[in-house]
Enzyme design. Structure first.
Site, PDB file in Angstrom:
ATOM      1  N   ARG A 101       0.847  -1.197   0.000  1.00  7.17           N
ATOM      2  CA  ARG A 101       0.000   0.000   0.000  1.00  7.17           C
ATOM      3  C   ARG A 101       0.881   1.245   0.000  1.00  7.17           C
ATOM      4  NH1 ARG A 101      -4.935  -1.328   2.792  1.00  7.17           N
ATOM      5  NH2 ARG A 101      -4.798  -3.452   3.569  1.00  7.17           N
ATOM      6  N   HIS A 107     -18.510  45.512  -7.762  1.00  2.00           N
ATOM      7  CA  HIS A 107     -19.729  45.890  -7.041  1.00  2.00           C
ATOM      8  C   HIS A 107     -20.518  44.665  -6.590  1.00  2.00           C
ATOM      9  CE1 HIS A 107     -23.969  47.265  -6.841  1.00  2.00           C
ATOM     10  NE2 HIS A 107     -23.424  48.336  -6.287  1.00  2.00           N
ATOM     11  N   ARG A 116     -19.584  52.052   4.839  1.00  2.00           N
ATOM     12  CA  ARG A 116     -19.468  52.812   3.585  1.00  2.00           C
ATOM     13  C   ARG A 116     -20.762  53.595   3.416  1.00  2.00           C
ATOM     14  NH1 ARG A 116     -17.055  47.418   1.841  1.00  2.00           N
ATOM     15  NH2 ARG A 116     -15.109  47.863   0.748  1.00  2.00           N
ATOM     16  N   ARG A 149     -17.228  55.937   7.384  1.00  2.00           N
ATOM     17  CA  ARG A 149     -16.428  56.574   6.336  1.00  2.00           C
ATOM     18  C   ARG A 149     -17.294  57.583   5.601  1.00  2.00           C
ATOM     19  NH1 ARG A 149     -14.322  53.138   1.378  1.00  2.00           N
ATOM     20  NH2 ARG A 149     -16.456  53.390   0.683  1.00  2.00           N
ATOM     21  N   GLU A 179      -5.120  54.343   1.514  1.00  2.00           N
ATOM     22  CA  GLU A 179      -5.434  53.468   0.379  1.00  2.00           C
ATOM     23  C   GLU A 179      -4.829  53.973  -0.919  1.00  2.00           C
ATOM     24  OE1 GLU A 179      -9.676  53.082  -0.081  1.00  2.00           O
ATOM     25  OE2 GLU A 179     -10.059  55.165   0.435  1.00  2.00           O
ATOM     26  N   GLY A 225      -6.942  50.721   3.375  1.00  3.75           N
ATOM     27  CA  GLY A 225      -7.979  50.268   2.429  1.00  3.75           C
ATOM     28  C   GLY A 225      -7.267  49.469   1.357  1.00  3.75           C
ATOM     29  N   THR A 226      -7.165  48.172   1.592  1.00  9.02           N
ATOM     30  CA  THR A 226      -6.285  47.371   0.735  1.00  9.02           C
ATOM     31  C   THR A 226      -6.879  47.095  -0.647  1.00  9.02           C
ATOM     32  OG1 THR A 226      -7.124  45.477   1.962  1.00  9.02           O
ATOM     33  CG2 THR A 226      -4.942  46.283   2.564  1.00  9.02           C
ATOM     34  N   ASN A 227      -8.175  47.372  -0.822  1.00 14.59           N
ATOM     35  CA  ASN A 227      -8.729  47.199  -2.181  1.00 14.59           C
ATOM     36  C   ASN A 227      -8.139  48.254  -3.110  1.00 14.59           C
ATOM     37  OD1 ASN A 227     -10.403  45.301  -0.977  1.00 14.59           O
ATOM     38  ND2 ASN A 227     -12.115  46.723  -0.771  1.00 14.59           N
ATOM     39  N   CYS A 277      -9.260  47.489   6.355  1.00 14.88           N
ATOM     40  CA  CYS A 277     -10.692  47.314   6.126  1.00 14.88           C
ATOM     41  C   CYS A 277     -10.986  46.916   4.683  1.00 14.88           C
ATOM     42  CB  CYS A 277     -11.451  48.573   6.505  1.00 14.88           C
ATOM     43  SG  CYS A 277     -10.950  50.010   5.561  1.00 14.88           S
TER      44      CYS A 277
HETATM   45  C1  PEP Z   1     -10.628  49.755   0.141  1.00 13.49           C
HETATM   46  O1  PEP Z   1     -10.354  50.443  -0.824  1.00 13.49           O
HETATM   47  O2  PEP Z   1      -9.902  48.848   0.568  1.00 13.49           O
HETATM   48  C2  PEP Z   1     -11.889  49.976   0.881  1.00 13.49           C
HETATM   49  C3  PEP Z   1     -12.152  49.300   1.976  1.00 13.49           C
HETATM   50  O3  PEP Z   1     -12.763  50.866   0.366  1.00 13.49           O
HETATM   51  P1  PEP Z   1     -13.711  50.588  -0.905  1.00 13.49           P
HETATM   52  O4  PEP Z   1     -13.679  49.122  -1.167  1.00 13.49           O
HETATM   53  O5  PEP Z   1     -15.042  51.078  -0.505  1.00 13.49           O
HETATM   54  O6  PEP Z   1     -13.067  51.400  -1.958  1.00 13.49           O
HETATM   55 MG    MG Z   2     -11.337  52.299  -1.102  1.00  8.32          MG
END
Ligand code: PEP
Ligand code: MG
Length: 846
Positions: free
Chosen positions: A82, A430, A537, A593, A720, A741-743, A806
């Site tokens: 095995r 979105h 937001r 925010r 951000e 704001g890591t996005n 965030c």
């Molecule tokens: C971001 O930019 O990380 C953030 C939290 O803000 P939004 O997604 O609303 O731009």
């Molecule tokens: Mg943002």
């Protein structure tokens, strides 16, 4: 037994005894587990383990001393081989049973277990050897129809014809060839790619186990099966498994109607009735293994006329919900510690408990794939517009909203739908952000499906045409879109879940807040024990149908008077929203925010929307169209957004600040004093903060004056933009807190549009340009370096500044690990990801 293996002669071939040098990293998990069972003095047949190194050499053509291996077993014993890889999930070549069968053993076994059983064993071995070792054409052997002696003779004849030599009789040759073929199979390209896909390292090794066989075939009651004490799906105590008379290996699991249940069962005969003593012994062994090996184990066993042999033990397969319940029960029984229980559940798997899921056992007719943007699964009828979604909800019918992409106008449709599917978008588009906020299953960027919205047709990846009203299922956990309504399993927020999460929270050393925009979000956040709201937001508060019009009027206002009038309509709405959020959060921090809308998101894009707005504003459609066009931006993500709006049209932030302060006073009357946190988005320069702060302080002073009452608030900055990271020291001097704001920071660091990246992200990940979608898992090197810089400079500028993130990464376990190591105080993520974040953070602290 002729000669006992001496470890100094061949350190890589080891007879497993309680003290033999066997370990998972050198011999694999199965070898180590068998050693544990042997130490527990369970009835395990004699077993030899071949190390990774030995198997590697075998694949390269260097065989170990086969006679010495055979010498470990009684003369004439049948053996099986095995696989034993480091992690059982990495797979491995299939086991080969009955090695040692030849004309002589056939004669001996015919006497001891009967002619029919001996024929069957010999034939099985010839077939397995032919197909898996000699690699002869399987079709030839699978067509053999004869049974008993006749079938055996046919198999031997086929072998001789196909291989152009007689079937090998020497057990040493048989064993050598089996070992060689299994070792080579492991090194083959397909096997390597398959296990790498399951997380195995490139150089993962394979160990092999050579074990004496207990014969599940022959005279008397003989057979084999598997047994475990819990249900693999629920984790609840339940004796499960199957037993099949006259069988070997795992045949009982494929044994169809002939296989017996283990416990008495109304559906058919059971092992308990057939062999009560063996059944009791098996349950005791499993319970003993649970206690001593500190895990729920599945036993593979053979029964030989009342005698039980344990061939193997492995951790039971378990769904995430079963893993959680098993861990809780083991800790409650004092078998493992609470900390260990917390470590035993994979954080990402938790999301399966929080949402309905497609039953993993259910058949899947996959018709499309996209980004798994919001977990959970839902089934409904296809609708192509928000108004249809609302109509469908009004009829009480579940529907799936299918759009090219979503915009604020679709939020009402998303509310009415049970899931969302879009052609475009990625993790932070979105639909994805709103879907996660609502806890709505969502697949985005399913670009290989055809979205014929005008014709109301959805074309599947394999060309099927689905019309409005047809039933599909969106699986936001896997990113798959399925035809029809597969079987589902429900969310499982039961006692075990709550107990488990309380143990996790006791370990955690960073805070977890939720991104929550509405009272419904805030309630979910509270239910999942978020420690506050890390990002509200505020523009999302205006996505509702009855709110979007005053917002548009405000955007459209020509003169300061018109704007003032529009803002006066928005103020009470905002105030009421904030009062409700403060009430729900009961004194926990709420970080609000100020508006950060790319303004175009609020403007209608289609004819009907333009007409509605013209009616509301009492203007000709042509005027409205012209205005909308004039406000269009080439790159709205880098346009009139965030604090830029606050600088260019300061009355808007003035209104929001007033609404927050008035709500603060109102909510503080009912309970503990509320201390709101106000956050400025998209800052890139210190002066922006100074300017806005001066105005907000003035509004605070005005409200204090008017009401004659005091209140506190803190003001912070979203970091951000790359420049905000670089200038964090001076920015922090004007801020109580900084939230990354890591996005947007990912978008701007890479120069990669968060709305469009979905179109090509899969190519990038597949070709290894990016290890992962950076909108999903924080890029520790580039974006991470900017964050580290921001943390260090921010603290240099203001020693007391509170730091958080965030962006959507706040719910991703690897990103949380990065944030903790960077010295972040808390992470904030979508409410439904809060439990995942709580567990991931706890595991980091243990
Ligand atoms: C971001 O930019 O990380 C953030 C939290 O803000 P939004 O997604 O609303 O731009
Ligand atoms: Mg943002």
């Amino acid at each position: 037994m002729r000669d006992t293996l001496r470890q100094d002669q061949d350190p890589y071939v080891t007879l497993i005894t309680p003290k033999a040098p066997v370990s998972t990293p050198t011999h694999g998990g199965r070898a180590k587990c068998l050693q544990r069972l042997i130490r527990l003095e369970l009835p395990v047949p004699r077993t030899v383990a071949l190390s990774f190194e030995t198997v590697h050499r075998i694949a390269a053509g260097e065989l170990p001393d086969i006679d010495r291996i055979l010498a470990q077993f009684p003369a004439g014993a049948l053996l099986c081989v095995r696989p034993s890889s480091e992690d059982p999930d990495w797979g491995g070549p299939g086991s080969i049973l009955n090695i040692g069968m030849n004309d002589a053993t056939f004669v001996d076994l015919s006497d001891s277990i009967g002619h029919a059983a001996a024929s069957s064993l010999y034939k099985r071995f010839v077939m397995a050897y032919a197909i898996h070792v000699a690699r002869l054409d399987p079709d030839v052997f699978e067509e053999i129809e004869g049974v008993g002696q006749e079938g055996l003779s046919e198999a031997l004849r086929c072998y001789e014809e196909e291989a152009e030599e007689p079937f090998p009789q020497d057990p040493a040759v048989q064993l050598a060839e089996v070992l060689r073929s299994m070792a080579r199979a492991w090194e083959g390209t397909t096997a390597r790619l398959l296990r790498q896909a399951k997380g195995a390292p490139v150089d993962a090794g394979l160990g092999l186990i050579v074990q004496e066989m207990a014969l599940g075939l022959g005279s008397g009651e003989r057979g084999s099966g598997v047994l475990q004490l819990v249900n693999s799906e629920t984790g609840l105590p339940q004796v499960t498994g199957r037993y099949l008379s006259q069988s070997q290996g795992r045949e009982a699991l494929e044994g169809g109607p002939a296989a017996l249940y283990l416990e008495r069962d109304p559906r058919g005969p059971s092992l308990e009735e057939l062999e009560p003593a063996a059944f009791e012994a098996l349950k005791e062994y499993a319970a003993f293994m649970r206690k001593k090996l500190r895990a729920e184990m599945q036993i593979e066993f053979t029964i030989e006329n009342g005698r039980v042999h344990i061939l193997d033990g492995m951790r039971v397969k378990r769904s995430p919900r079963a893993a959680l319940r098993i861990a809780v029960h083991l800790a409650e029984d004092g078998i493992i510690s609470r900390q260990e229980a917390v470590m035993r559940v994979e954080p990402r798997g938790l999301s399966e408990l929080l949402h309905r899921q497609v039953d993993p056992e259910a058949a899947r007719d996959v018709i499309g794939r996209g980004v798994a943007a919001s977990p959970g699964a839902a089934t409904g009828k296809i609708v192509f517009s928000s108004s249809e979604a609302q109509a469908s909800a009004a009829r009480g019918e579940n529907c799936i909203l299918v759009r090219r992409e979503t915009s604020p106008e679709d939020v009402r449709g998303m509310h009415a739908a049970v899931a969302v599917l879009t052609e475009r978008g990625g993790m932070t588009s979105h639909a994805a952000v709103i879907g996660r906020g609502f806890g709505l299953p969502c697949v985005v960027g399913a670009a290989r499906m055809g979205f014929r919205l005008h014709d109301k047709i959805l074309i599947t990846e394999d060309g099927r045409r689905l019309r409005e009203g047809e039933m599909i299922t969106v699986d936001g956990s896997s990113g798959q879109v399925l035809a029809g309504a597969p079987r589902m399993i429900e969310a499982a927020l039961d006692d075990a879940f709550h107990v488990f999460m309380s143990w996790a929270d006791a370990e955690r050393d960073i805070g977890i807040r939720a991104n929550a925009d509405t009272p419904a979000d805030a309630t979910t956040a509270r239910n999942f024990a978020a420690q506050g709201i890390g990002l509200c937001r505020t523009e999302h508060m205006f996505f509702e149908a009855d709110r979007i019009t005053p917002m548009r009027e405000m955007i459209f206002a020509d003169s300061p008077e018109d704007r003032k009038a529009a803002l006066a309509r928005l103020l009470p709405m905002q105030r009421a929203d904030f009062i409700e959020l403060f009430r729900i959060m009961e004194g926990m921090p709420v970080c609000i925010r100020l508006f950060d809308p790319p303004l175009h998101e609020f403007l209608p894009s289609d004819r009907a929307g333009l007409r509605d707005l013209a009616e509301a504003l009492d203007l000709p459609v042509s005027d409205v169209t012209r205005r909308v066009e004039s406000m269009g931006e080439y790159n709205p993500m880098l346009g009139m957004r965030g604090v830029r709006l606050g600088i260019a049209v300061p009355e808007i932030y003035d209104m929001q600040a007033r609404a927050i302060f008035e709500a603060t006073l109102e909510a503080s009357q009912e309970g503990a004093a509320v201390v709101p946190e106000i956050m400025l988005p998209l800052v890139s320069a210190m002066r922006e903060v100074e300017l806005v702060r001066t105005r907000i302080d003035a509004v605070a002073a005005a409200v204090r004056n008017e009401r004659g009452r005091e209140f506190d608030y803190s003001l912070g900055v979203m970091v951000e933009t790359p420049r905000a990271c670089l200038r964090a020291d001076e920015i922090a001097q004007h801020a109580h807190f900084l939230s990354f704001g890591t996005n947007d920071l990912t978008q701007m660091t890479y120069g990669l549009s968060r709305d469009d990246a979905g179109r090509f992200m899969s190519h990038y990940v597949q070709q290894g340009v990016f290890a992962e979608d950076p909108f999903h898992r924080l890029d520790p090197e580039g974006v991470g370096e900017l964050i580290r810089m921001g943390v260090e400079r921010g603290r240099r500028g203001n020693g007391g500044v509170m730091l958080s993130i965030c962006g959507e990464h706040g719910g991703d376990p690897d990103s949380i690990a990065f944030c903790r190591s960077a010295g972040i105080d808390y992470v904030s993520c979508s409410p439904f990801r809060v439990p995942v974040a709580r567990l991931a953070a706890a595991q980091l602290a243990i």
